[in-house]
Structures are given as C-alpha cells and as structure tokens.
Design an enzyme around this catalytic site. Structure first.
Site, PDB file in Angstrom:
ATOM      1  CG  PHE A 143      -1.872   1.219   1.174  1.00 37.59           C
ATOM      2  CD1 PHE A 143      -3.046   1.165   0.436  1.00 37.59           C
ATOM      3  CD2 PHE A 143      -1.556   2.403   1.831  1.00 37.59           C
ATOM      4  CE1 PHE A 143      -3.892   2.269   0.353  1.00 37.59           C
ATOM      5  CE2 PHE A 143      -2.404   3.509   1.760  1.00 37.59           C
ATOM      6  CZ  PHE A 143      -3.574   3.439   1.022  1.00 37.59           C
ATOM      7  CG  ASP A 228       5.533   3.681   2.018  1.00 37.43           C
ATOM      8  OD1 ASP A 228       5.499   4.285   3.118  1.00 37.43           O
ATOM      9  OD2 ASP A 228       4.541   3.568   1.272  1.00 37.43           O
ATOM     10  CE  LYS A 257      -1.332   5.361   7.708  1.00 37.35           C
ATOM     11  NZ  LYS A 257      -0.890   4.792   6.457  1.00 37.35           N
TER      12      LYS A 257
HETATM   13  C1  LIG Z   1      -1.003   5.181   5.095  1.00 37.02           C
HETATM   14  C2  LIG Z   1       0.089   4.822   4.157  1.00 37.02           C
HETATM   15  C3  LIG Z   1       0.332   5.577   2.994  1.00 37.02           C
HETATM   16  C4  LIG Z   1      -0.541   6.730   2.569  1.00 37.02           C
HETATM   17  O1  LIG Z   1      -0.532   7.790   3.484  1.00 37.02           O
HETATM   18  P1  LIG Z   1      -1.684   8.903   3.409  1.00 37.02           P
HETATM   19  O2  LIG Z   1      -1.330   9.880   4.472  1.00 37.02           O
HETATM   20  O3  LIG Z   1      -2.988   8.212   3.619  1.00 37.02           O
HETATM   21  O4  LIG Z   1      -1.614   9.505   2.036  1.00 37.02           O
HETATM   22  C5  LIG Z   1       1.394   5.205   2.194  1.00 37.02           C
HETATM   23  N1  LIG Z   1       2.178   4.164   2.514  1.00 37.02           N
HETATM   24  C6  LIG Z   1       1.987   3.434   3.640  1.00 37.02           C
HETATM   25  C7  LIG Z   1       2.918   2.321   3.958  1.00 37.02           C
HETATM   26  C8  LIG Z   1       0.923   3.733   4.489  1.00 37.02           C
HETATM   27  O5  LIG Z   1       0.717   2.971   5.574  1.00 37.02           O
END
Ligand SMILES: *Cc1c(COP(=O)(O)O)cnc(C)c1O
Length: 405
Positions: A143, A228, A257
């Site tokens: 994701f 990420d 986050k």
């Molecule tokens: C939540 C998340 C995103 C996206 O972040 P947003 O603030 O919702 O745009 C991208 N990568 C990972 C691993 C995430 O957990």
C-alpha cells in the site's frame, strides 16, 4: 443569511452526515474528544483506541506536546509561503537528518504526497543517470497511497480496474521472492520501492536477507532503493526507523502518519547525491508549512526524549506474548509483527464482525481483511491498556457465531 453563533452551535442537525460525500461505510458514531489511549463520541461513550488513529496518534490523542507546539507556533507564524524558509522547517529538517542516514528532507502533508515525491525523484534520477529509465518495482499486497500514481504503485488486486488508465511504469512482484524481483529488473528500471513491514496488507515482514540482497542488486544496477516507512517510521517497530533492523540504508525513505502525531504531515528523505530536483520540478503550497513543522519537530523530539521506540519494542513483546497465551482459546494463529505494528489471523472470515462487536464494547481495532486483525496503538500504550484491550477482545469473541465451534 447570517452566521451568528448561539448556544446551539454544539448541536449537529439530524441527517448532517448526508452532506459528507460517501466514500466509506462509517458507523453511526460522531467522535468529539480524545485523550491518551481514549476517544469519546458525542453520546459520551468511551473507546479504547488500538488503531491509534490508524497508526497516526503516536503520542496518544491530543497530547499536550502537540497542543503546546500549535499554540506557540500559531501565535508566531501560521503560514509564510512556500517560497521562503521558516524557522521550524530548518530546525525540523536538521533534526531528521541528524537521526537518520539521510542528508536532505522534502516535506508534504500526506503519505501519498511523500511517495509521489519519491516516485518523481526516482524518475528524475532515471532520466538523468539511467538513459530515461522510469519503471519502479513494487510488491504485491503493498500500500503506497491514494493519488493516481501511488494507487498504481500499490499492489492491491481490488484496485486493478479502478480509475483506468493507471499511471504506467510500475511492476508488482511478490514479497520475499528474489527471483521474481530479479526477473522484473530491466534496462528501464530506476527503483525498487517497498514497505519493510506491509501495514495495510496485513502486517507482512520483509526478510532481512531479502532486503540485504535487494540493496546489493540496487548498487550493482545503479537503481534506487525506496523504503516506504509511512507506517513503520518514528518508533512504531521498536526502532526509530524499520530500516535500522536490517543493517541496510535505503536511498530514499518516506514518512507520514506517526510523524505528525495527528497533524497532517509527511516527509521524503534522501541522500545528498540524489538532490536532483531543479526549480519548478517539485513543490506544493503547504510543503514545509510552519505549523506542521513545529508539530512534527515536537512529536519526534518527544519520541526521542521518552525513548518511545524502545517502549514500543517492550510493549510489542508483551502484546505478542499475551496474544500467544490466548491463541488456543480464541483460535488465533500466525501472530506476527514488529514492535507495535501487530496482527494475527482468525480461523474464520469474521474480522469485520469481530471489529464491529469490539466497537460496540468500546474498543477500536482494525480488520484489514476478513481473516486478519491488526493492532497499531499509540507508542505510549501500557501493559494495563493491553490487558484491557484483550479482555474486551475475549468478550467480543465469545459473541461471535464461530465461537461455539
Ligand atoms: C497510510 C500509508 C500511505 C498513505 O498515506 P496517506 O497519508 O494516507 O496519504 C502510504 N504508505 C503506507 C505504507 C501507508 O501505511
């Protein structure tokens, strides 16, 4: 029409939710207040939050450090302009480069925005150094966000046909499968991008040898390794950053986050040799916005001061141990995680039902897929909070149709 505020300002008119564009099935609950591990709705009901505001409220709900940073910075400067440096931007960027293996920081407001910046930087690098290579290899079940490019990077089969055409240039390979990754690398590859622990995908951990081999392959081919760490960064996995568990340094890392403790904030970090953007290539109205910078700096400094990364490791071990003790009676399996990013499998596809029953009993947990429950509480969670959570989970489990079997 007048907009005078009166005693009724606190009331919410019936059916007001019809004015919110539908994007998700939400329960009939309106959240009003938060403190520490708890949320309260407008009916006064209390919820123990083991989703941590979706892995966001790293210091718990409405922590005083964030309130103080907002008060002080909003009195000094709320916004200058993206065309100037501001004081907290410089202080926060320096703090992040001091505590990571990176030299340069770009700030955004959401995780997807940070990943977009990473994708753009990798393509810029490919254009400048790899004869225009632009493909990025990502993992299935990953994701990376909800903009068009980050949805295209995401390896989620449910999104395959959505918003066609997708942004081209992403190849998806299964996690921990080196052969599949090597087969996907070609002259057009500029980067490999992955979560070190897949969060939304249900907490799947990248193997150490896999990541170390990818690092070597990236060096051999001259392609970039992008971590990420939007969900895993800032203490969540028991280290300040998940890459520290692996003995591997990525070329680019994205954070989101937990870095803002609830304030919209994200960052992309890279090394000085990849400082490639030219004027006009990349930016945004709120990139490095003073309020966000002051809050982010306060949150990260608090995580450091209180050694919350270490606390996450200790509490993560306690949580895993208690889940193992319950696994027989509740039919839990595959208990997994790193620090306070934890998940387990249920023996029937009742995740949504279990989460709904927990919510009814005042506990927020997340079921990312029918067989999986994921827990990502605030880094400040205590053993007593974990015990409370497990007691409610047990009660909720007893009510499930499968419990009798
Ligand atoms: C939540 C998340 C995103 C996206 O972040 P947003 O603030 O919702 O745009 C991208 N990568 C990972 C691993 C995430 O957990």
């Amino acid at each position: 029409m007048s907009y005078t505020v009166n005693a009724k300002e606190q009331e919410i008119s019936a059916g007001a939710e019809d004015s919110v564009l539908f994007t998700a099935n939400r329960p009939n609950i309106v959240m009003e207040r938060g403190e520490g591990m708890y949320l309260w709705d407008t009916a006064g009901k209390t919820y123990l939050d083991f989703s941590g505001g979706w892995a966001v409220t790293s210091l718990g709900h409405s922590p005083s450090v964030v309130q103080d940073a907002l008060k002080q910075q909003s009195a000094a400067l709320i916004h200058s302009s993206p065309s100037f440096y501001n004081k907290p931007m410089l202080q926060f960027a320096k703090l992040l480069t001091d505590i990571t293996c990176f030299d340069k920081v770009f700030f955004g407001s959401s995780g997807a925005e940070a990943n977009e910046a990473a994708i753009k930087l990798a393509r810029k690098y490919g254009a400048a150094k790899l004869n225009g290579a632009y493909e990025i290899i990502t993992l299935t079940n990953s994701f990376h966000g909800r903009t068009l490019a980050t949805m295209s990077a995401t390896g989620k089969s449910q999104w395959d046909g959505l918003y066609a055409p997708k942004v081209p240039g992403f190849r998806h390979v299964p996690i921990n499968d080196l052969d599949a990754c090597f087969a996907a690398i070609n002259d057009n590859t500029c980067a490999i991008m992955l979560e070190l622990v897949q969060g939304e995908g249900g907490v799947h951990i990248v193997d150490q040898s896999y990541l170390q081999t990818l690092r070597k392959a990236c060096d051999v081919y001259g392609i970039l390794l992008i971590a990420d760490e939007i969900q895993t960064g800032i203490g969540r996995t028991g280290r300040m950053f998940a890459y520290e568990h692996y003995g591997v340094e990525p070329d680019i890392m994205t954070l989101g986050k937990g870095i803002g403790g609830g304030f919209p904030l994200s960052a992309m970090l890279t090394k000085k040799q990849f400082d490639l953007f030219e004027p006009g290539d990349q930016g945004g109205t709120y990139c490095g916005q003073p309020l966000a910078m002051a809050v982010g700096r306060a949150v990260v400094q608090e995580v450091i001061n209180r050694r919350l990364d270490h606390h996450a490791s200790v509490q993560g071990n306690y949580l895993a141990g208690q889940l193992h003790r319950l696994s027989g009676s509740l039919g839990l399996s595959n208990i997994r995680g790193m620090g306070l990013l934890a998940a387990f499998d249920l023996h029937a596809p009742v995740g949504a039902e279990l989460a709904a029953r927990c919510l009814h009993k005042g506990l927020i947990i997340n079921s990312p897929s029918p067989y999986v429950i994921r827990l990502m509480p605030a880094l400040t969670v205590t053993s007593a909070d974990i015990d409370n959570m497990l007691n409610i989970l047990k009660e909720a489990y007893k009510e499930l149709s499968i419990a009798a079997s």
